[in-house]
Design an enzyme around this catalytic site. Structure first.
Site, PDB file in Angstrom:
ATOM      1  N   CYS A   1      45.393  29.223  48.753  1.00 24.44           N
ATOM      2  CA  CYS A   1      46.239  30.419  48.818  1.00 24.44           C
ATOM      3  C   CYS A   1      45.442  31.625  49.299  1.00 24.44           C
ATOM      4  O   CYS A   1      44.685  32.223  48.540  1.00 24.44           O
ATOM      5  CB  CYS A   1      46.851  30.697  47.438  1.00 24.44           C
ATOM      6  SG  CYS A   1      47.886  32.167  47.412  1.00 24.44           S
TER       7      CYS A   1
ATOM      8  N   CYS B   1      46.252  34.923  47.555  1.00 23.67           N
ATOM      9  CA  CYS B   1      45.640  35.053  46.216  1.00 23.67           C
ATOM     10  C   CYS B   1      44.145  35.327  46.327  1.00 23.67           C
ATOM     11  O   CYS B   1      43.606  36.166  45.608  1.00 23.67           O
ATOM     12  CB  CYS B   1      45.805  33.760  45.408  1.00 23.67           C
ATOM     13  SG  CYS B   1      47.404  32.976  45.546  1.00 23.67           S
ATOM     14  N   ASP B   2      43.456  34.602  47.181  1.00 22.94           N
ATOM     15  CA  ASP B   2      41.990  34.582  47.131  1.00 22.94           C
ATOM     16  C   ASP B   2      41.296  35.189  48.354  1.00 22.94           C
ATOM     17  O   ASP B   2      40.071  35.349  48.339  1.00 22.94           O
ATOM     18  CB  ASP B   2      41.504  33.126  46.962  1.00 22.94           C
ATOM     19  CG  ASP B   2      42.025  32.522  45.666  1.00 22.94           C
ATOM     20  OD1 ASP B   2      42.150  33.270  44.681  1.00 22.94           O
ATOM     21  OD2 ASP B   2      42.323  31.320  45.637  1.00 22.94           O
TER      22      ASP B   2
END
Ligand code: NDP
Length: 312
Positions: free
Chosen positions: A136, A139-140
């Protein structure tokens, strides 16, 4: 056999949020966690985009908070899996892996989706310890700003993740296993225009290099057989997700990929009294905060359903 008003299946942000709302509405929810209690966030390290945590929080810690909040209002949480359902009658029948039979007036599905992985040993090792492999970018990706990264896949998700990363990283290597992408034309055009994205056609990953942290990757051109080592710090796998909906396919309307189809703007499925929330019904946003939002919607939809029938 046990009869409950509200059975929640799944324990990610959607399931626990549904539990908080259902428990506070006196629906006495019973929640089966499934095989991975806490869901996909249990394999995430820092979560920095969930509102309310200004300093960020570790994924597993956040899920522990979700669980405590659901328990505080009396949710009956069971570390078991629902393995079979029968939605043929007005009361929905479910069976757990320990053989228990539960009859529920309403069901909230929050079984999530699982990212597909390449299946390399190095990939699993570096994904589990937060070593730079992720499924992701939203997200990261932030953790790899200013560093070179790679994205695997040629679909819309891979294109979207590569474009997202191209705003943070000086170089994004996009690895596409064929000589064309599956992504929509417009996404392909955007990828072409992004100067920091280098597309490697006909390219597969042989190995992700690095012990504790990603240091590079060995890639192979499957037309020429040539292998190359490329230094990178982040490796993003974007080859699709699989919604965890197999046990429902006999009863619920699913799309081509297996996502549960819900009535737009609600969590209502084709079976009265069965509501779907979180990634099991969302192929587009797939964020913790959107999953929590639809978990709340599912509990409100279920409450309305039970109240209209004078069940609660
Ligand atoms: P897709 O199934 O569409 O694409 C998967 C990609 O990964 C393909 O390029 C596929 O290659 C590749 N792939 C699969 N397995 C491997 C492997 N083992 N090694 C290397 N590459 C692999 O999944 P997406 O997640 O991209 O999209 C899912 C759906 O969601 C689609 O319908 C998409 O349009 C939609 N979506 C829409 C968005 C938007 O509109 N903004 C954003 C994101 C998704 P191959 O083509 O060779 O099979």
């Amino acid at each position: 056999m046990e009869h409950v008003h509200c059975l929640i299946i799944g324990s990610g942000p959607a399931g626990y949020t549904a539990a908080v709302y259902a428990a506070r509405a006196n629906m006495k929810p019973v929640l089966y966690t499934g095989p991975e209690p806490g869901g996909q966030l249990m394999i995430t390290t820092d979560v920095e985009n969930y509102p309310g945590y200004p300093e960020g929080i570790m994924g597993p810690e956040m899920m522990e908070d979700f669980k405590k909040q659901a328990e505080r209002f009396g949710t009956d949480i069971r570390m078991e899996m629902i393995t079979k359902v029968d939605f043929s009658g007005p009361v929905h029948k479910c069976w757990s892996d320990s053989g228990a039979e539960i009859h529920a007036d309403s069901i909230i599905i929050a079984t999530g989706a699982s990212a597909k992985w390449l299946g390399l040993e190095s990939e699993q090792r570096l994904a589990k310890n937060g070593g730079g492999v992720s499924a992701c970018a939203v997200c990261d990706g932030f953790f790899y700003r200013g560093m070179d990264v790679a994205v695997v896949g040629g679909g819309d998700t891979a294109a979207e993740e590569a474009l997202y990363l191209s705003k943070l990283c000086p170089k994004v290597h996009m690895l596409v296993r064929r000589d064309e992408m599956r992504a929509s034309k417009i996404m392909q055009q955007r990828v072409e225009k992004a100067e920091s994205i280098q597309v490697h056609w006909n390219t597969v990953t042989e190995e992700i290099l690095g012990g504790e942290q990603v240091e590079g990757m060995r890639i192979k051109n499957n037309k020429t057989g040539e292998t190359t080592e490329v230094p990178i710090k982040g490796f993003f796998v974007a080859i699709g997700h699989k919604p965890n909906t197999d046990i429902f396919k006999e009863w619920l309307t699913l799309d081509d990929v297996g996502y549960i189809v819900t009535k737009p703007g609600s969590t209502v499925t084709n079976v009265p009294g069965v509501f779907a929330s979180g990634d099991a019904q969302d192929s587009i946003y797939r964020q913790a905060v959107t999953a929590a939002g639809t978990g709340c919607m599912a509990a409100l939809d279920a409450e309305r359903y039970l109240t209209e029938r004078e069940i609660i």
